[in-house]
Design a protein around this motif. Structure first.
Motif, PDB file in Angstrom:
ATOM      1  N   PHE A 297       0.827  -1.200   0.000  1.00 43.26           N
ATOM      2  CA  PHE A 297       0.000   0.000   0.000  1.00 43.26           C
ATOM      3  C   PHE A 297       0.867   1.257   0.000  1.00 43.26           C
ATOM      4  O   PHE A 297       0.576   2.230  -0.705  1.00 43.26           O
ATOM      5  N   VAL A 298       1.954   1.254   0.772  1.00 37.54           N
ATOM      6  CA  VAL A 298       2.855   2.411   0.802  1.00 37.54           C
ATOM      7  C   VAL A 298       3.526   2.600  -0.556  1.00 37.54           C
ATOM      8  O   VAL A 298       3.645   3.729  -1.051  1.00 37.54           O
ATOM      9  N   VAL A 299       3.944   1.503  -1.179  1.00 37.95           N
ATOM     10  CA  VAL A 299       4.600   1.599  -2.493  1.00 37.95           C
ATOM     11  C   VAL A 299       3.628   2.125  -3.538  1.00 37.95           C
ATOM     12  O   VAL A 299       3.983   2.982  -4.370  1.00 37.95           O
ATOM     13  N   PHE A 300       2.377   1.644  -3.519  1.00 39.56           N
ATOM     14  CA  PHE A 300       1.376   2.147  -4.458  1.00 39.56           C
ATOM     15  C   PHE A 300       1.202   3.656  -4.302  1.00 39.56           C
ATOM     16  O   PHE A 300       1.146   4.400  -5.281  1.00 39.56           O
ATOM     17  N   ASN A 301       1.106   4.112  -3.060  1.00 38.82           N
ATOM     18  CA  ASN A 301       0.918   5.533  -2.829  1.00 38.82           C
ATOM     19  C   ASN A 301       2.151   6.337  -3.218  1.00 38.82           C
ATOM     20  O   ASN A 301       2.035   7.479  -3.685  1.00 38.82           O
ATOM     21  N   LEU A 302       3.342   5.766  -3.032  1.00 38.40           N
ATOM     22  CA  LEU A 302       4.564   6.444  -3.454  1.00 38.40           C
ATOM     23  C   LEU A 302       4.570   6.637  -4.969  1.00 38.40           C
ATOM     24  O   LEU A 302       4.893   7.715  -5.474  1.00 38.40           O
ATOM     25  N   LEU A 303       4.206   5.588  -5.709  1.00 39.91           N
ATOM     26  CA  LEU A 303       4.167   5.691  -7.163  1.00 39.91           C
ATOM     27  C   LEU A 303       3.121   6.707  -7.620  1.00 39.91           C
ATOM     28  O   LEU A 303       3.349   7.468  -8.567  1.00 39.91           O
ATOM     29  N   VAL A 304       1.988   6.733  -6.937  1.00 38.16           N
ATOM     30  CA  VAL A 304       0.939   7.686  -7.307  1.00 38.16           C
ATOM     31  C   VAL A 304       1.380   9.120  -7.011  1.00 38.16           C
ATOM     32  O   VAL A 304       1.174  10.029  -7.826  1.00 38.16           O
ATOM     33  N   ASP A 305       1.987   9.337  -5.855  1.00 38.36           N
ATOM     34  CA  ASP A 305       2.479  10.679  -5.533  1.00 38.36           C
ATOM     35  C   ASP A 305       3.535  11.139  -6.541  1.00 38.36           C
ATOM     36  O   ASP A 305       3.557  12.309  -6.943  1.00 38.36           O
ATOM     37  N   ALA A 306       4.406  10.219  -6.941  1.00 35.30           N
ATOM     38  CA  ALA A 306       5.423  10.573  -7.936  1.00 35.30           C
ATOM     39  C   ALA A 306       4.776  10.919  -9.274  1.00 35.30           C
ATOM     40  O   ALA A 306       5.207  11.865  -9.961  1.00 35.30           O
ATOM     41  N   ALA A 307       3.747  10.151  -9.653  1.00 38.77           N
ATOM     42  CA  ALA A 307       3.054  10.449 -10.907  1.00 38.77           C
ATOM     43  C   ALA A 307       2.350  11.796 -10.850  1.00 38.77           C
ATOM     44  O   ALA A 307       2.357  12.558 -11.823  1.00 38.77           O
ATOM     45  N   CYS A 308       1.745  12.114  -9.699  1.00 37.24           N
ATOM     46  CA  CYS A 308       1.082  13.412  -9.555  1.00 37.24           C
ATOM     47  C   CYS A 308       2.085  14.556  -9.626  1.00 37.24           C
ATOM     48  O   CYS A 308       1.806  15.615 -10.203  1.00 37.24           O
ATOM     49  N   LEU A 309       3.262  14.361  -9.025  1.00 40.59           N
ATOM     50  CA  LEU A 309       4.303  15.392  -9.112  1.00 40.59           C
ATOM     51  C   LEU A 309       4.751  15.599 -10.554  1.00 40.59           C
ATOM     52  O   LEU A 309       5.008  16.732 -10.988  1.00 40.59           O
ATOM     53  N   ALA A 310       4.862  14.505 -11.295  1.00 42.74           N
ATOM     54  CA  ALA A 310       5.304  14.619 -12.682  1.00 42.74           C
ATOM     55  C   ALA A 310       4.240  15.277 -13.562  1.00 42.74           C
ATOM     56  O   ALA A 310       4.575  16.015 -14.495  1.00 42.74           O
ATOM     57  N   LEU A 311       2.962  15.028 -13.264  1.00 43.95           N
ATOM     58  CA  LEU A 311       1.892  15.564 -14.095  1.00 43.95           C
ATOM     59  C   LEU A 311       1.549  17.014 -13.768  1.00 43.95           C
ATOM     60  O   LEU A 311       1.164  17.779 -14.655  1.00 43.95           O
ATOM     61  N   ASP A 312       1.682  17.396 -12.501  1.00 37.36           N
ATOM     62  CA  ASP A 312       1.241  18.727 -12.063  1.00 37.36           C
ATOM     63  C   ASP A 312       2.443  19.540 -11.585  1.00 37.36           C
ATOM     64  O   ASP A 312       2.954  19.318 -10.483  1.00 37.36           O
ATOM     65  N   PRO A 313       2.944  20.473 -12.374  1.00 40.21           N
ATOM     66  CA  PRO A 313       4.105  21.278 -11.951  1.00 40.21           C
ATOM     67  C   PRO A 313       3.805  22.161 -10.753  1.00 40.21           C
ATOM     68  O   PRO A 313       4.718  22.562 -10.036  1.00 40.21           O
ATOM     69  N   ARG A 314       2.538  22.486 -10.504  1.00 42.57           N
ATOM     70  CA  ARG A 314       2.201  23.321  -9.346  1.00 42.57           C
ATOM     71  C   ARG A 314       2.542  22.615  -8.045  1.00 42.57           C
ATOM     72  O   ARG A 314       2.989  23.255  -7.096  1.00 42.57           O
ATOM     73  N   ARG A 315       2.359  21.309  -7.985  1.00 51.23           N
ATOM     74  CA  ARG A 315       2.707  20.568  -6.777  1.00 51.23           C
ATOM     75  C   ARG A 315       4.206  20.548  -6.547  1.00 51.23           C
ATOM     76  O   ARG A 315       4.679  20.596  -5.412  1.00 51.23           O
ATOM     77  N   ARG A 316       4.988  20.488  -7.632  1.00 55.52           N
ATOM     78  CA  ARG A 316       6.449  20.516  -7.463  1.00 55.52           C
ATOM     79  C   ARG A 316       6.898  21.842  -6.888  1.00 55.52           C
ATOM     80  O   ARG A 316       7.801  21.892  -6.045  1.00 55.52           O
ATOM     81  N   LEU A 317       6.272  22.934  -7.311  1.00 57.07           N
ATOM     82  CA  LEU A 317       6.643  24.242  -6.772  1.00 57.07           C
ATOM     83  C   LEU A 317       6.235  24.381  -5.319  1.00 57.07           C
ATOM     84  O   LEU A 317       6.965  24.933  -4.490  1.00 57.07           O
ATOM     85  N   GLU A 318       5.046  23.854  -4.963  1.00 59.85           N
ATOM     86  CA  GLU A 318       4.582  23.941  -3.577  1.00 59.85           C
ATOM     87  C   GLU A 318       5.463  23.132  -2.654  1.00 59.85           C
ATOM     88  O   GLU A 318       5.831  23.567  -1.558  1.00 59.85           O
ATOM     89  N   ASP A 319       5.821  21.886  -3.068  1.00 63.65           N
ATOM     90  CA  ASP A 319       6.641  21.034  -2.227  1.00 63.65           C
ATOM     91  C   ASP A 319       8.079  21.500  -2.128  1.00 63.65           C
ATOM     92  O   ASP A 319       8.796  21.149  -1.201  1.00 63.65           O
ATOM     93  N   ALA A 320       8.519  22.299  -3.104  1.00 65.37           N
ATOM     94  CA  ALA A 320       9.908  22.767  -3.093  1.00 65.37           C
ATOM     95  C   ALA A 320      10.116  23.990  -2.190  1.00 65.37           C
ATOM     96  O   ALA A 320      11.235  24.366  -1.926  1.00 65.37           O
TER      97      ALA A 320
END
Length: 321
Positions: A297-320
């Motif tokens: 379950f943790v690995v699935f969520n890690l992959l999903v979070d990584a995919a969301c970061l790659a798809l949405d540049p706004r999240r990368r700016l917020e997390d940075a």
């Protein structure tokens, strides 16, 4: 000025802490729940080793002395924590083999089932959601809504039995259970996929509707792009973010459903092994299989979070920041 930290490093740090906390929590809870089950633990383990017809008090006493089952609970739990700290899951109380050796093959079977179910869910849900989103209020839209409500409300075991009776027994297209046939994976994967596909279709439908009505889509149309080009270049990327997030939230559906579905279809995965370990009171196997399911379950969520970061540049700016 504080330098920007990498969002990818922050993501890995959060998930690493979650893995450690989850391992301790799952292992501890499984330990106490297994010891709280009714019946003599030594007798159950001896029965799993030698068979119920050949087990007596002498065999149970020998198993109890061999495995130290009369030790205080805190001492047994501390030993398991120390073993886990060495990245070792211990040994099975029934077979005596390392838990990781037994879990490794079962983990592969569960991953095969989860990936097949996910691919089937996307193959079914995404086209239905796209059609419903582009033809809101039509027959397909209303049908997917009714189907989503029905499938999400239906328990996995009931859906599994219905598919067995219809596809395997009545039609004879697929085997009922087991893993010795080329099509053995399809029926359990379809059982997990249908409920996920129903919700996925509704999420993609709404996400696509919102993307098509967004200012970015309208701006793309004013630049001279036709509907198909604007849809492919603007709308689909925006609609993919909530879809990926939905899959991450419902990844637990695949992990939880694996316990029921693998047992019903005799699929040799983690869920099937967990049920047998509970019957045999094999505490290290219970802890190891439950821990692997939690880590999935943790690995699935890690992959999903990584995919969301790659798809949405706004999240990368917020997390940075």
């Amino acid at each position: 000025m504080t330098p920007l930290r990498s969002p990818w490093a922050a993501l890995l740090a959060r998930r690493s802490v979650q893995v450690v906390a989850l391992a301790l929590l799952i292992g501890t809870l499984c330990f106490f729940m297994a010891r709280a089950l009714p019946g003599d633990v030594a007798m159950r383990i001896a029965a799993s080793r030698y068979g119920y017809d050949l087990v007596g008090n002498a065999a149970a006493a020998a198993v109890r002395a061999e495995l130290g089952l009369d030790r205080p609970l805190w001492q047994a739990l501390a030993d398991w924590w120390a073993t886990l700290a060495r990245l070792d899951l211990g040994r099975s109380l029934v077979s005596g083999d390392p838990v990781w050796h037994e879990v490794r093959a079962q983990l592969g079977a569960t991953l095969d089932l989860a990936v097949a179910a996910l691919l089937l869910a996307m193959a079914i849900g995404l086209p239905l959601g796209a059609w419903a989103g582009l033809h809101a209020g039509g027959r397909i839209d209303r049908a997917t809504l009714a189907l989503a409500v029905l499938l999400r409300a239906m328990p996995p075991f009931l859906l599994a039995v219905l598919l067995m009776l219809l596809v395997a027994v009545r039609i004879g297209a697929l085997p009922v259970a087991g893993d010795d046939h080329a099509g053995s994976l399809l029926l359990p994967a379809l059982t997990l996929a249908l409920g996920l596909a129903a919700g996925l279709a509704r999420v993609f439908r709404q996400a696509l509707r919102d993307a098509v009505q967004s200012p970015a889509y309208e701006f793309a149309r004013t630049k001279g792009l036709d509907d198909t080009q604007a849809l492919l270049r603007r709308a689909l990327r925006s609609a993919a973010v909530p879809v990926v997030a939905y899959l991450g939230v419902h990844a637990v559906f695949l992990v939880e459903g694996a316990v029921v579905v693998e047992s019903l279809f005799a699929w040799p995965g983690i869920g099937h092994a967990l049920v047998h370990a509970i019957f045999g009171r094999d505490v290290p196997m219970i802890q190891g299989t439950a821990l692997c399911m939690g880590l999935l379950f943790v690995v699935f969520n890690l992959l999903v979070d990584a995919a969301c970061l790659a798809l949405d540049p706004r999240r990368r700016l917020e997390d940075a920041r």
